[in-house]
Design an enzyme around this catalytic site. Structure first.
Site, short mmCIF file in Angstrom:
data_model
loop_
_atom_site.label_atom_id
_atom_site.label_comp_id
_atom_site.label_asym_id
_atom_site.label_seq_id
_atom_site.Cartn_x
_atom_site.Cartn_y
_atom_site.Cartn_z
N GLU B 42 -0.14 -0.71 6.08
CA GLU B 42 -0.06 -0.18 7.44
C GLU B 42 1.40 0.13 7.79
O GLU B 42 1.70 1.16 8.41
CB GLU B 42 -0.63 -1.23 8.40
N ASP B 46 2.34 3.96 8.79
CA ASP B 46 2.90 4.26 10.10
C ASP B 46 4.04 5.28 10.00
O ASP B 46 4.09 6.27 10.73
CB ASP B 46 3.39 2.93 10.70
N ASP B 115 -5.00 0.27 12.83
CA ASP B 115 -4.20 -0.26 11.74
C ASP B 115 -4.80 0.11 10.38
O ASP B 115 -4.07 0.40 9.42
CB ASP B 115 -4.10 -1.79 11.84
N GLU B 118 -3.88 3.66 9.42
CA GLU B 118 -2.50 3.70 8.91
C GLU B 118 -2.44 3.12 7.50
O GLU B 118 -1.71 3.64 6.64
CB GLU B 118 -1.56 2.94 9.85
#
Lengths: 225, 225
Positions: B42, B46, B115, B118
């Site tokens: 994640e 991101d 999450d 990502e």
């Protein structure tokens, strides 16, 4: 406007020759100097820096938690660190600033220097793509990546506690002042109260822990400024 | 632990076949289910999402200011938007959650879904590099990029003012409560006072304007939650 001085020297310092010199010119131009300024390039550069550093940290610290990785990234991409890079490049000598900023010493201001570094990263990305840009940024950051350690990175609550203990002050008090939303998407508002701090500071996040960290981070900012 | 169901169907939905299936498995694993969970992926995802969206917006809106670009990016990468993507993918059906999260409906929680998206982006990046990953993310975001407009994006101060006017309340009052540092690296602490809001909210930034926006954004969060 006077011509920018000794751009070839700057390019040698950066380790990069621009195919499209206008991109570098724009990256060095603060919004106070011209309509064709560096803010859009800074927008791009910010994201590029983030993925380059994220990827490097991910591989350099195969055991580090997401929290440690995020804290190390935040340290490496913060304005202070970028301004250090700018100073190594002597970037202040090359910036184009408007008369007001020139007079008030804008070429020394941390935020202007940091933004220009990000803009240069954005300019290189547009000039020759992500691979070249990654190679250069890693080169600029090599010494910083070498010394960074997860163990040096503490979360805001820990840092705040240590700070207060150092000055023999009472520990901060965290209090949930508000929660809202259904069980599966709650929002927590946490207040952090610290002796002698005039302002009440609140953090809002999707978990109590995150809200406390956010509040602690804000208190630290207030204390350290 | 029961085996993950119909992963080939998920891969068809994503438009991607993993060379290393273990990466997808990890991306779907919440920290409540296993030590080998998706948080590090994640962290990577991101940043990748950020550069993909930044690059797309930069080229799609050649005249947009950095402020408009940043606001559009924030809209496109926010948890709410990512959770929408997750729901399109029916990601909740594939997540591995611990017993506690399963019981409390964690597979519906916005932050867990966001999450995981990502983390999948991070997994694809590790599996086959930035170019493949960019192509896919742009595909997932095509309809969202199509409709986004700089004009729909307002800054926090404007939004707060409009909100208060809608309810015929007095306008917010911004007050600099603290400044610190030399002229070329000042920090501004601005308080935003809004009628009936119990908490004092402060923003801290390198300019008065940014500090006001930060304070306004926090007030909006408190009001909207």
């Amino acid at each position: 406007m006077e011509p920018i001085k000794n751009i070839p020297r700057l390019c040698r310092t950066l380790g990069y020759e621009f195919a499209n010199q206008a991109l570098l010119d724009q990256a060095l131009t603060h919004r106070s100097a011209s309509n064709k300024h560096n803010e859009r390039l800074e927008f791009l550069g910010d994201s590029i820096l983030s993925i380059v550093i994220s990827d490097a940290l991910y591989h350099q610290f195969p055991k580090a938690t997401e929290g440690d990785l995020s804290r190390m990234r935040a340290t490496l991409v913060c304005g202070k660190m970028l301004a250090e890079v700018a100073i190594e490049f002597k970037l202040g000598d090359y910036l184009k600033l408007g008369p007001g900023e020139l007079k008030s010493g804008g070429f020394r201001r941390e935020s202007i220097l940091a933004d220009a570094v990000e803009a240069i990263i954005g300019a290189i990305y547009l000039d020759s793509g992500i691979d070249n840009c990654t190679r250069l940024v890693l080169d600029w950051y090599a010494s910083r990546l070498k010394v960074i350690e997860p163990i040096n990175q503490k979360d805001p609550k820990t840092l705040l506690q240590e700070h207060l203990q150092k000055f023999r002050k009472p520990l901060p008090v965290y209090r949930v002042v508000h929660t809202e939303g259904d069980a599966h998407e709650q929002t927590f508002t946490v207040e952090c109260v610290v002796e002698n701090l005039r302002q009440a500071v609140v953090g809002v996040a999707s978990s109590r822990r995150k809200a406390e960290q956010s509040a602690a981070a804000q208190v630290l900012e207030l204390i350290n400024k």
